[in-house]
Each structure stands twice: as structure tokens, then as C-alpha cells.
Write an enzyme that holds these catalytic residues in place. Structure first.
Site: not given
Length: 603
Positions: A245, A372
Site C-alpha cells: 500500500e 486485499e
């Protein structure tokens, strides 16, 4: 789903320039990053030969015969994952604790139990961490690796191969859990803390970049002490995430992160040319696709905040050394306020988010992995309702993925957060268990008021899934006056010295108040490290530009045909078993799409 929308990087590049233009903040212009080196040039031939062999077409080989289970390698051909000469689509999971459990002899069985449960359900891919950048972790200081922890990672990979589960490994964390980019910035600047530091230094500081390359090289060229395979040769590893991320808040151009991804992905290909590489980003749209940036990012009116996170899904994944596209998705965290808590609204967002990324990946001609996604389900009065909501989110994701796999335009995969052993508590509310509920209300209380268990880093839902200092930006945007008032209050807090607060403490309760102030101080340090003030300035600038007409509001109009029709969902009794059934049924369909009729296929 809508398919085949045309796309031109030449056109959007002009649009992006027009959107930013000469009116961009001077600070952003003054700190333009240097483009990355071109590792494809002949100047790097000697270095390339060192990794790939002097013969040009060979790859480094293990000394002696590698032992243990061996999976067939997953490759990419004509926009599709390929395994056993057939398309490969998959259902899988995330689990961050694998390295932690594998290095503790009395808990190593949890690694095997988790993988066995995944195999039994037909899941074929796991995403986990190949990093722990703390004094007691894998990389204890810059370039220094703990051999015992490295052997634990060896065990995770070997166990994954034995259970027929491929692995996606992330190389560093944007968030502070397990050290992350904060550790690298402290190392490369020789600072004891992150005070007065910025995450941007991780991407731009030459020493930081070299430290990261050194770590990448050390991990990728590691020889597994259990089965004798080099990581760079191990077909168990489906691919590498350059980071978990990554963001660079305050940079609407996305230049800094784009240059970093380009440089590091080229370097990864130099070290491990046979393995797949991707970004690890959350999938937010940037200014190369202005309509998507203004209309398809989370929240009904938060486009400025997402643009200012410094990420750009299409730009990053269009890089030639990035093999497949990825995105993450957390409706409960990203759109709860803009949806006014409506589960149907969140489900609609989930459908549109997945569909849009599949559509854009088809345009790029690369496979797509939702690496995710998750939905919360905590014990309490609304437990049944929250489980129904979780099941709807999972079915929504799998329905979109199944449609894409059936159309065979590209390959797709999805990895939910997270799948755990029954012996591991549900610290973040996102855990799915096989064979029982797992955890308890009591164990969840271990998180404390801060929402983080210091003994279990990585389980703070706002940090592990992309919240951190920016939870406020996942709500609907407030008007300009309210935002300015909030900024003034924040400045007042930051200007108040910590010692003035400590002087007000009652002697008998000092330890409680000092702890609270210390936690608040650490949160502020981390917000500053992630450019919180610069991010807000960027968002204000973009808002003002729209009000003054420097950015056309026409880009905020919904494109024709963007409406999404959701399939009807059957109401079922709620439990983890129902979620498990949804996962298992989807995995079975994906095996059929992949041309695999057997219940389990390894090799």
C-alpha cells in the site's frame, strides 16, 4: 460489466498537465524527482550477467538438486496467468502472521494448519510479508538480516509448496507495522526518530533507495535452507509486491511514486527475471484518468483527498516491468460515512470498484488481482447483521471475478483479508475462520483504545488496511470553511509543547496521562511523517481550482453506462461457515475456469 472503453495515455497526459498546470504549488514544482535509471540499457549488461548467467539465456541454479514439493510456475501469456499450459484464475487469502509464527517452535504448527485449511477449501494463493524491519525482526538494521528469522521465511515458503499454495510476497510496508518505510528513513538519514522526516524521503533519498535495493537483492537471492531452492527460482512464489500500500501524500502528480516503482520494478526484473512483479498499491485513480479520479475513487465527494495520496492505478500499472495489476478494497473503512452506514451502498461500491479495475486492466492488457478485500464482523448485538453484510461483500466480489474469468478477457484473482487458524484471535474484525467462530469479545479488547495490539503489529484495521492518519479522508468531504477551522485547531495542538501538558498532571495519575500524551504524540509524528499537512494543502488547492474553473467540473459527471446492477443475494443463516461456503464454492468455480477438474492440483 462494461467492457472495451477506449483509453489513450497521450490524451490523458495532456489532460493531467492541464489539471495541474502552472497553477500547481511552487513547493511541488521545486522538488520534482529525478527519473529512474534505465536498467534495460547496455550499461547494465555486466550486472545483468552476474544475475542471469554469462550465457545470456540461463538463470542462477541451486548447487545440487533441490528437494521437496515443487509447484508448476505461474507465468503470463496473452494477458492471462498460465499454469500447466492453461489459464490460471484463483481464490486465495492474506495472512500477515506467517513469519511471526514460523520463527517460534511452539507456534510453527499454526503455519501448517492455516495452509492445510486453505488447501482443503481449494484456495491456491496466499499473500504475506517478506519484511520485518525492526531490531527483533528479519532486517534488524540496514542490510543486516537475522538468520533465524530468515529460516522462518524458508519454512513458510516450503510449507506453502507442500500444501500446493502459491505465495505473493510484499517487500516493505508503507505503514509503521513491522517497521516499514519509517525504519528505512531512520537508517538512511541516521536519525533516531521520524521527527521532522517525511515518507517522501524513502522514495527520493538515494541512500534509502539503495538500502531498499540491497534488501530486495538479499531476499530474492536467498537460498532456502529446507529445500535448496533460491527464492528467485522458486515457482512457489507467484510474484512480488514492491511495497504494501505505498502512498506519497501531497503529490497530485504521482511523479515521485511512479519513478520509484519504475526504478525498483526494473531492478527486481534484473535480479529475478523469471518471476512476476507488481506494485502493491490500493488502486486509487489519479490524474492520468481524471474522470475515474473524480468519480470512481471511494466516497461520494472525496476525490481531492484520493488524488492527493500520490498514487495512480493506470499510470503505475502501465509500466512495462509491472506484470499484473492490483487493488485493495475496504468498503466499511472507505465509504461508511458517505454511505450513511448503508450495507447496500457499500455493496454497490464494491461491485463498481471491482468492475472498474477489471475494465481498466483489460485496457492495459494485464491480469488483475484484488489482493486485499474484507468486511468487518465483530461479536455483539449486530453480529448476525454484520455477518450477512460480509457474505454479501464476498459474493459481490466473487460474482464480478467469475464474470471476468468466464469472459476470458484477462485472468483474475482475489485474496481476502484475512484467513486464520482457530487458535489466533480476531484482532481486527476482518478474520475468517474455518471450522468455528474463533476469537472472542474478550480477546478483541486486547487492542485497547488505540485500536492496536503492540504485541501483534499489523492488526490495526485502519493501518493494516489503509487508514492510518487519513481516516478522516474516508468520510465525505467537508466544506472549505469547516476544513480551515479544523486545520487551525490542529495547528494549535501541534504548537502546544508536550511539557506544558505534563505539568498539569496529578502526581498519582501521571503514568496514565503520560501514556495518553505519548500515544497522541506518536500519532502526530506518524501523521507528519506521512505528509498530513501537505496532503491537506493539496486537497484545498484542487478544491479551489474546481471552484475557480481551472479544473473543469464536467469531469465529475458520471460516464454513460456506469450504472451497476447487482445480482440478488439469497438470505442465509449467518456464521463463519456460511462465509467459508461462499469461498469454497467460488474456488471450485475458479478451478473449472482454469481447466482443473480435480479437487486439488499441485505440481
Amino acid at each position: 460489466m462494461v467492457r472495451g472503453r477506449s483509453f489513450s495515455f497521450g490524451v490523458v497526459a495532456v489532460v493531467a498537465v492541464a489539471l495541474l498546470g502552472a497553477a500547481a504549488p511552487r513547493q511541488a514544482q521545486a522538488q520534482a524527482p529525478t527519473p529512474p535509471p534505465n536498467f534495460a540499457s547496455s550499461a547494465y549488461d555486466p550486472l545483468r550477467a552476474a544475475f542471469t548467467g554469462a550465457g545470456g539465456g540461463t538463470y542462477p541454479r541451486s548447487v545440487g538438486e533441490a528437494e521437496g514439493a515443487l509447484l508448476d510456475r505461474v507465468t503470463i501469456n496473452n494477458e492471462k496467468f498460465v499454469k500447466n499450459n492453461q489459464e490460471f484464475h484463483f481464490i486465495g487469502f492474506n495472512q500477515y502472521y506467517m513469519l511471526d509464527k514460523a520463527r517460534k517452535p511452539d507456534e510453527r504448527h499454526i503455519v501448517d494448519e492455516t495452509l492445510k485449511d486453505a488447501k482443503d477449501l481449494g484456495m491456491t494463493v496466499m499473500r504475506t510479508w517478506a519484511f520485518d524491519d525492526r531490531p527483533e525482526g528479519l532486517q534488524t538494521s540496514a542490510g543486516v538480516f537475522d538468520e533465524a528469522t530468515f529460516r522462518a521465511l524458508d519454512y513458510v515458503l516450503d510449507s506453502s509448496a507442500r500444501h500446493g499454495v502459491h505465495v505473493i510476497l510484499a517487500l516493505v510496508n508503507y505503514w509503521s507495522d513491522y517497521g516499514g518505510m519509517e525504519s528505512y528513513v531512520k537508517w538512511c538519514t541516521d536519525r533516531p526518530t521520524i521527527a521532522n522526516a517525511s515518507v517522501t524521503e524513502f522514495y527520493t533519498n538515494p541512500v534509502c533507495r539503495q538500502m531498499y535495493k540491497n534488501a530486495m537483492q538479499t531476499i530474492m537471492t536467498r537460498r532456502n535452507t529446507i529445500n535448496g531452492r533460491f527464492y528467485s527460482e522458486d515457482p512457489t512464489i507467484l510474484g512480488w509486491d514492491l511495497a504494501n500500500e505505498p502512498r506519497n501524500p501531497g503529490d497530485p502528480s504521482s511523479n515521485t511514486l511512479s519513478y520509484w516503482i519504475e526504478e525498483m520494478s526494473q531492478f527486481a526484473k534484473l535480479i529475478s527475471p523469471r518471476q512476476l512483479v507488481t506494485t502493491g498499491v490500493e488502486g486509487f485513480f489519479g490524474l492520468t484518468t481524471p474522470n475515474l479520479a473524480l468519480n470512481s475513487n471511494p466516497g461520494s465527494d472525496s476525490w481531492d483527498s484520493w488524488i492527493c495520496e500520490g498514487t495512480d492505478f493506470m499510470r503505475f500499472h502501465n509500466l512495462p516491468s509491472i506484470d499484473f495489476t492490483v487493488a485493495h478494497m475496504y468498503p466499511d473503512l472507505w465509504v461508511d460515512r458517505s454511505c450513511n452506514g448503508s450495507d447496500y451502498c457499500k455493496k454497490l461500491f464494491a461491485s463498481r470498484w471491482v468492475d472498474t479495475h477489471i475494465e481498466q486492466s483489460i485496457i492495459l492488457g494485464k491480469p488483475f488481482v484484488l489482493e486485499e478485500f474484507g468486511a468487518t464482523a465483530r461479536p455483539g448485538d449486530d453480529y448476525r447483521s454484520s455477518m450477512n453484510h460480509r457474505e454479501d461483500i464476498f459474493e459481490t466480489v466473487f460474482t464480478e471475478m467469475e464474470e471476468a474469468a468466464a469472459a476470458s478477457d484477462i485472468s483474475v484473482g482475489s485474496l481476502f483479508w484475512s484467513f486464520s487458524s482457530l487458535t489466533y484471535p480476531d484482532y481486527d474484525g476482518f478474520t475468517v475462520y474455518y471450522g468455528g467462530e474463533g476469537g472472542s469479545a474478550d480477546t478483541n479488547q486486547q487492542q485497547g483504545n488505540a485500536g492496536e495490539d503492540l504485541d501483534h503489529p499489523g492488526v490495526n484495521p485502519s493501518a493494516a488496511t489503509g487508514g492510518g492518519a487519513y481516516d478522516s479522508f474516508w468520510s465525505e468531504e467537508r466544506n472549505a470553511d469547516q476544513k480551515e477551522e479544523e486545520e487551525e485547531k490542529e495547528e494549535e495542538f501541534r504548537a502546544a509543547p508536550l511539557r506544558e501538558e505534563e505539568d498539569k498532571l496529578d502526581t498519582g495519575m501521571d503514568y496514565i496521562w503520560v501514556q495518553q500524551l505519548t500515544n497522541q504524540f506518536q500519532k502526530q509524528l506518524r501523521a507528519d511523517f506521512r505528509n498530513a499537512k501537505k496532503h491537506k494543502q493539496c486537497a484545498k488547492y484542487l478544491r479551489k481550482s474546481v471552484r475557480e474553473g481551472r479544473i473543469s467540473s464536467s469531469y465529475r459527471e458520471k460516464p454513460p453506462g456506469s450504472e451497476t446492477t447487482l445480482v440478488a443475494f439469497q438470505k442465509i443463516e449467518t456464521s463463519h461457515d456460511d462465509t467459508i461456503n461462499i469461498i469454497a464454492n467460488a474456488a471450485k468455480k475458479f478451478r473449472r475456469f482454469s481447466g482443473q477438474d480435480s479437487y486439488y492440483y499441485g505440481g
